[in-house]
Design an enzyme around this catalytic site. Sequence first.
Site, PDB file in Angstrom:
ATOM      1  N   SER A  47      -0.397   2.560   1.181  1.00  0.00           N
ATOM      2  CA  SER A  47       0.997   2.889   1.490  1.00  0.00           C
ATOM      3  C   SER A  47       1.341   4.264   0.931  1.00  0.00           C
ATOM      4  O   SER A  47       2.347   4.856   1.314  1.00  0.00           O
ATOM      5  CB  SER A  47       1.945   1.830   0.910  1.00  0.00           C
ATOM      6  OG  SER A  47       1.651   1.591  -0.453  1.00  0.00           O
ATOM      7  N   ASP A  85      -6.974   0.003  -2.423  1.00  0.00           N
ATOM      8  CA  ASP A  85      -7.213  -0.177  -0.984  1.00  0.00           C
ATOM      9  C   ASP A  85      -8.386   0.656  -0.503  1.00  0.00           C
ATOM     10  O   ASP A  85      -8.464   1.855  -0.808  1.00  0.00           O
ATOM     11  CB  ASP A  85      -5.981   0.288  -0.195  1.00  0.00           C
ATOM     12  CG  ASP A  85      -4.994  -0.820   0.055  1.00  0.00           C
ATOM     13  OD1 ASP A  85      -5.378  -1.998  -0.010  1.00  0.00           O
ATOM     14  OD2 ASP A  85      -3.813  -0.497   0.308  1.00  0.00           O
ATOM     15  N   LYS A 114      -9.359  -3.860  -1.878  1.00  0.00           N
ATOM     16  CA  LYS A 114      -8.652  -4.655  -0.866  1.00  0.00           C
ATOM     17  C   LYS A 114      -9.035  -4.160   0.521  1.00  0.00           C
ATOM     18  O   LYS A 114      -9.071  -2.947   0.756  1.00  0.00           O
ATOM     19  CB  LYS A 114      -7.145  -4.547  -1.074  1.00  0.00           C
ATOM     20  CG  LYS A 114      -6.338  -5.323  -0.023  1.00  0.00           C
ATOM     21  CD  LYS A 114      -4.909  -5.602  -0.472  1.00  0.00           C
ATOM     22  CE  LYS A 114      -3.961  -4.445  -0.358  1.00  0.00           C
ATOM     23  NZ  LYS A 114      -3.792  -3.914   1.004  1.00  0.00           N
ATOM     24  N   GLU A 183       0.886 -10.791   4.291  1.00  0.00           N
ATOM     25  CA  GLU A 183       2.007  -9.878   4.584  1.00  0.00           C
ATOM     26  C   GLU A 183       2.763 -10.310   5.831  1.00  0.00           C
ATOM     27  O   GLU A 183       2.161 -10.546   6.897  1.00  0.00           O
ATOM     28  CB  GLU A 183       1.486  -8.433   4.754  1.00  0.00           C
ATOM     29  CG  GLU A 183       2.625  -7.465   5.094  1.00  0.00           C
ATOM     30  CD  GLU A 183       2.294  -5.995   4.882  1.00  0.00           C
ATOM     31  OE1 GLU A 183       1.195  -5.688   4.385  1.00  0.00           O
ATOM     32  OE2 GLU A 183       3.157  -5.168   5.230  1.00  0.00           O
TER      33      GLU A 183
END
Length: 265
Positions: A47, A85, A114, A183
């Site tokens: 993000s 990530d 991840k 999510e």
Amino acid sequence: MAPKLTLHALQKMKAEGIPIAVLTCYDASFASLLEEAGVDILLVGDSLGMVIQGGHSTLGVSMEDMIYHTRCVSSASSRAFIVSDLPFGSYQENREKAFANAAKLMASGAHMVKIEGGFAMTDTTNFLSSRGIPVCAHIGLTPQSVHSLGGYRVQGRDEGNALRILEEARALQDAGASMIVLEAIPGELAGKITASLSIPTIGIGAGKNCSGQVLVLYDLLGIYPGKAARFVRNYMDGASSIQDAVRHYVEDVRRGAFPGPEHTF
Ligand code: KIV
């Protein structure tokens, strides 16, 4: 550096029903502030492509970006568990490439990587986890697939898709995932998945019946431009400092007060 909060400790929290507080983190200053405020897991999320770099999606984030930010966070952290990530394009092609890139994040200070995706990621999850790299899966709304999904939409609303997501969660656990991010799925489905897995589930827009919660730090601080998603709460409202806001979030997660029904699909 080894975290004080180990994977074993996180698994124990799930078993004992103690909610896990997670926030995204991209730099050293916030890493020490979030740790002091009691955050358990620092997620170096891709993000950062949106909140740090100003991109319209996470797709432009590179391995170099993730290595840099993982180093920044790791250098200031001594207690929290760090998850990083793998960015878009760094792991989907084949499991060997995934391993090589995951190893770079681990060498930069991550304690777990991840990866986004369901059944298609079971083989890679198995390859990494059986070679010493703990894997956090990420299913439901997977932002790296935003264009295939047709936007940032809630997933698993109908019975067929809900069942598929539940089966993906089980398959990823069986493949060796040690944690799973859920999510933007209905709260009821997230509760069902959490109850049927032994590994911790970390929800974002997935209701309170998960083993823990994650928010993008800048959403919690209310500094992300544009309309906030339904599952976001701005903890700066009424807070005397950033530390105070983060402490409030951790407390709310621990006592099951966040997310509320108004944040849940
Ligand atoms: O990149 C990220 O911040 C994430 C969270 C939204 C879970 O993956």
